[in-house]
Motif scaffolding. Structure first.
Motif, short mmCIF file in Angstrom:
data_model
loop_
_atom_site.label_atom_id
_atom_site.label_comp_id
_atom_site.label_asym_id
_atom_site.label_seq_id
_atom_site.Cartn_x
_atom_site.Cartn_y
_atom_site.Cartn_z
N THR A 65 0.85 -1.18 0.00
CA THR A 65 0.00 0.00 0.00
C THR A 65 0.89 1.24 0.00
O THR A 65 2.02 1.21 0.48
N LEU A 66 0.35 2.30 -0.56
CA LEU A 66 1.11 3.54 -0.65
C LEU A 66 0.37 4.60 0.17
O LEU A 66 -0.80 4.87 -0.06
N ARG A 67 1.08 5.16 1.16
CA ARG A 67 0.48 6.19 2.01
C ARG A 67 1.27 7.49 1.87
O ARG A 67 2.47 7.45 1.63
N SER A 76 -3.45 1.23 -3.22
CA SER A 76 -3.27 -0.13 -2.76
C SER A 76 -3.00 -1.04 -3.95
O SER A 76 -3.82 -1.16 -4.84
N LEU A 77 -1.81 -1.64 -3.93
CA LEU A 77 -1.44 -2.53 -5.03
C LEU A 77 -2.38 -3.72 -5.11
O LEU A 77 -2.79 -4.13 -6.19
N VAL A 78 -2.77 -4.26 -3.94
CA VAL A 78 -3.65 -5.43 -3.90
C VAL A 78 -4.98 -5.10 -4.58
O VAL A 78 -5.47 -5.86 -5.42
N GLU A 79 -5.54 -3.92 -4.23
CA GLU A 79 -6.83 -3.55 -4.82
C GLU A 79 -6.69 -3.27 -6.31
O GLU A 79 -7.58 -3.61 -7.09
N PHE A 80 -5.57 -2.66 -6.66
CA PHE A 80 -5.36 -2.37 -8.08
C PHE A 80 -5.30 -3.68 -8.87
O PHE A 80 -5.94 -3.82 -9.90
N SER A 124 7.06 -1.87 -11.38
CA SER A 124 8.20 -0.94 -11.31
C SER A 124 7.72 0.46 -10.96
O SER A 124 8.32 1.14 -10.13
N TYR A 125 6.64 0.89 -11.60
CA TYR A 125 6.09 2.22 -11.36
C TYR A 125 5.64 2.35 -9.90
O TYR A 125 5.86 3.38 -9.26
N PHE A 126 5.04 1.28 -9.38
CA PHE A 126 4.60 1.30 -7.99
C PHE A 126 5.79 1.45 -7.05
O PHE A 126 5.74 2.24 -6.10
N ILE A 127 6.86 0.71 -7.33
CA ILE A 127 8.05 0.80 -6.49
C ILE A 127 8.63 2.20 -6.56
O ILE A 127 9.03 2.79 -5.55
N LEU A 129 6.91 4.97 -7.13
CA LEU A 129 6.01 5.81 -6.34
C LEU A 129 6.32 5.70 -4.85
O LEU A 129 6.29 6.68 -4.12
N GLU A 130 6.62 4.48 -4.42
CA GLU A 130 6.96 4.25 -3.01
C GLU A 130 8.18 5.07 -2.62
O GLU A 130 8.22 5.67 -1.56
N HIS A 131 9.18 5.11 -3.51
CA HIS A 131 10.39 5.88 -3.23
C HIS A 131 10.07 7.37 -3.14
O HIS A 131 10.55 8.06 -2.27
N LEU A 132 9.21 7.84 -4.06
CA LEU A 132 8.80 9.26 -4.08
C LEU A 132 8.11 9.62 -2.77
O LEU A 132 8.34 10.70 -2.22
N ALA A 133 7.26 8.74 -2.28
CA ALA A 133 6.49 9.03 -1.07
C ALA A 133 7.36 8.84 0.19
O ALA A 133 6.93 9.17 1.28
#
Ligand SMILES: [Zn+2]
Length: 135
Positions: A65-67, A76-80, A124-127, A129-133
């Motif tokens: 999940t991304l907060r 949420s990656l799971v929901e996506f 990869s994009y999700f990872i 985004l995680e770094h950005l956040a």
């Protein structure tokens, strides 16, 4: 062993892959009978596999999940995966089966590779985004 060609009814050798009389590919017709059960089988396996994956993923929710900085759930990656990626991939199965049915194996492989590439790009994009956040 001799058998009758199912198309032109001429007597041919059982080991023939192509009928010498009407040139029908006899291996192909066996393939066709096999395709529907194979398609249903893959679809069922895919459904079971999805349930198992989702059960496993939910144990790792924290990583998926991304907060934002205030701890509010952004993504949420799971929901996506559940609501976007899986139905798309599932919709691809009959499409892929249709392609196989026309014996365009190359197109089938390209379709599957495209799916995999999209999945890799998305993760990869999700990872990223995680770094950005700063998670
Ligand atoms: Zn024949």
């Amino acid at each position: 062993m001799k058998m009758l060609c199912p198309y032109c009814k001429q007597e041919i050798d059982e080991t023939n892959e192509i009928c010498p009389f009407c040139t029908t590919n006899l291996v192909k017709s066996d393939y066709k009978k096999f395709l529907l059960p194979l398609g249903i089988g893959i679809s069922m396996l895919w459904t079971v596999f999805n349930f198992l994956i989702l059960i496993v993923l939910r144990h790792f929710l924290k990583f998926l999940t991304l907060r934002d900085k205030d701890g509010i759930l952004v993504f949420s990656l799971v929901e996506f995966i559940t609501f976007c990626i899986q139905p798309v991939i599932f919709a691809f199965i009959p499409y892929i089966m249709g392609i196989i049915n026309k014996y365009k194996i190359k197109a089938c492989i390209i379709g599957m590779i495209t799916c995999v590439i999209f999945a890799i790009i998305f993760v990869s994009y999700f990872i990223y985004l995680e770094h950005l956040a700063g998670v």
